[in-house]
Design a protein around this motif. Structure first.
Motif, PDB file in Angstrom:
ATOM      1  N   THR A 219       0.946  15.146  -1.844  1.00 57.06           N
ATOM      2  CA  THR A 219       1.640  14.689  -3.220  1.00 57.06           C
ATOM      3  C   THR A 219       1.640  13.071  -3.037  1.00 57.06           C
ATOM      4  O   THR A 219       1.204  12.621  -2.105  1.00 57.06           O
ATOM      5  N   TYR A 220       2.069  12.490  -4.067  1.00 62.80           N
ATOM      6  CA  TYR A 220       2.004  11.105  -4.350  1.00 62.80           C
ATOM      7  C   TYR A 220       3.039  10.593  -3.389  1.00 62.80           C
ATOM      8  O   TYR A 220       3.007   9.649  -2.734  1.00 62.80           O
ATOM      9  N   GLU A 221       4.197  11.526  -3.275  1.00 64.29           N
ATOM     10  CA  GLU A 221       5.346  10.872  -2.309  1.00 64.29           C
ATOM     11  C   GLU A 221       5.034  11.295  -0.895  1.00 64.29           C
ATOM     12  O   GLU A 221       5.468  10.576  -0.112  1.00 64.29           O
ATOM     13  N   ARG A 222       3.924  12.403  -0.610  1.00 62.55           N
ATOM     14  CA  ARG A 222       3.632  12.527   0.928  1.00 62.55           C
ATOM     15  C   ARG A 222       2.067  12.771   0.819  1.00 62.55           C
ATOM     16  O   ARG A 222       1.527  13.801   1.067  1.00 62.55           O
ATOM     17  N   PRO A 223       1.369  11.679   0.594  1.00 62.10           N
ATOM     18  CA  PRO A 223      -0.224  11.480   0.770  1.00 62.10           C
ATOM     19  C   PRO A 223      -0.615  11.707   2.039  1.00 62.10           C
ATOM     20  O   PRO A 223      -0.016  11.455   3.070  1.00 62.10           O
ATOM     21  N   GLY A 224      -1.643  12.000   2.384  1.00 64.92           N
ATOM     22  CA  GLY A 224      -2.490  12.393   3.365  1.00 64.92           C
ATOM     23  C   GLY A 224      -2.971  10.976   3.886  1.00 64.92           C
ATOM     24  O   GLY A 224      -3.038   9.922   3.153  1.00 64.92           O
ATOM     25  N   THR A 225      -3.722  10.832   4.993  1.00 68.49           N
ATOM     26  CA  THR A 225      -4.133   9.659   5.435  1.00 68.49           C
ATOM     27  C   THR A 225      -5.688   9.619   5.035  1.00 68.49           C
ATOM     28  O   THR A 225      -6.286  10.410   4.902  1.00 68.49           O
ATOM     29  N   LEU A 226      -5.984   8.295   4.699  1.00 65.01           N
ATOM     30  CA  LEU A 226      -7.559   7.941   4.067  1.00 65.01           C
ATOM     31  C   LEU A 226      -7.973   6.715   5.121  1.00 65.01           C
ATOM     32  O   LEU A 226      -7.330   5.946   5.335  1.00 65.01           O
ATOM     33  N   ALA A 227      -9.188   6.735   5.297  1.00 61.93           N
ATOM     34  CA  ALA A 227      -9.572   5.778   5.975  1.00 61.93           C
ATOM     35  C   ALA A 227     -10.760   5.188   5.320  1.00 61.93           C
ATOM     36  O   ALA A 227     -11.528   5.786   4.571  1.00 61.93           O
ATOM     37  N   THR A 228     -10.933   3.833   5.210  1.00 66.84           N
ATOM     38  CA  THR A 228     -12.130   3.175   4.461  1.00 66.84           C
ATOM     39  C   THR A 228     -12.321   1.841   4.949  1.00 66.84           C
ATOM     40  O   THR A 228     -11.533   1.112   5.760  1.00 66.84           O
ATOM     41  N   GLU A 229     -13.042   0.908   4.141  1.00 66.01           N
ATOM     42  CA  GLU A 229     -13.044  -0.330   4.464  1.00 66.01           C
ATOM     43  C   GLU A 229     -12.050  -1.019   3.641  1.00 66.01           C
ATOM     44  O   GLU A 229     -11.714  -0.714   2.444  1.00 66.01           O
ATOM     45  N   ILE A 230     -11.427  -1.988   4.504  1.00 74.41           N
ATOM     46  CA  ILE A 230     -10.291  -2.653   3.849  1.00 74.41           C
ATOM     47  C   ILE A 230     -10.390  -3.478   2.253  1.00 74.41           C
ATOM     48  O   ILE A 230      -9.589  -3.806   1.724  1.00 74.41           O
TER      49      ILE A 230
END
Length: 137
Positions: free
Chosen positions: A68-79
Motif C-alpha cells: 500500500t502507499y502507507e506500507r510499500p515494499g522495497t524497491l532497488a534501482t539506480e539512484i
C-alpha cells in the motif's frame, strides 16, 4: 542484484516523492525484475544473501510489506533513476514500492539508457527462485 537476465517486461511506474506527498506524479517506462533475500546484495557483493538495504527510508531491511502507499515494499534501482525515498506504484501489480536499495544490474542498465527496477519478494531457496522467474516475464 536479480539473478535473472533482462528478459523482463517493460511497465509503467508512477513515482512520488516521500518528502512531498502532494507533488505531481511522473509516469515512466522501465524494465522490471524481482529479487529476494538469496540474491540481495545492497550493491556490495560481500552482502549477498542478506536483507541489508543501502538506503533505508521506511524499512530497516528489505521488505515485501503490504504494497500500500502507507506500507510499500522495497524497491532497488539506480539512484539517478529513482532517488531514495521515492514511492513507486506498479500498475501491473497494483502495489506500491519505495526506493530503498541498490541494484548493480540496474546501475549498469542505467548507463545503457535502459531504466530498470528490481522489486523485493519474500522467501528463500528454490521457492524464491521460482517466484522470481514466474514474476519476471
Amino acid at each position: 542484484m536479480s539473478r535473472l537476465a533482462l528478459g523482463a517486461i517493460a511497465t509503467l511506474l508512477a513515482l512520488w516523492s516521500l518528502t512531498n506527498q502532494a507533488s505531481a506524479q511522473e509516469v515512466v517506462s522501465s524494465y522490471v525484475t524481482f529479487y529476494g533475500f538469496d540474491d540481495n546484495d545492497d550493491g556490495d557483493g560481500a552482502h549477498l544473501g542478506t536483507s541489508i538495504i543501502s538506503h533505508a527510508t521506511i524499512h530497516e531491511s528489505a521488505n515485501e510489506d503490504l504494497g500500500t502507499y502507507e506500507r510499500p515494499g522495497t524497491l532497488a534501482t539506480e539512484i539517478n533513476f529513482v532517488p531514495p525515498g521515492t514511492i513507486v506504484y506498479v500498475p501491473a501489480l497494483k502495489r506500491y514500492y519505495v526506493m530503498e536499495d541498490t541494484c548493480r544490474e540496474c546501475s549498469k542498465d542505467w548507463l545503457l539508457s535502459r531504466p530498470h527496477v528490481d522489486l523485493y519478494v519474500s522467501g528463500t531457496g528454490p521457492e524464491l527462485a521460482a517466484c522470481e522467474d514466474r514474476l519476471t516475464m
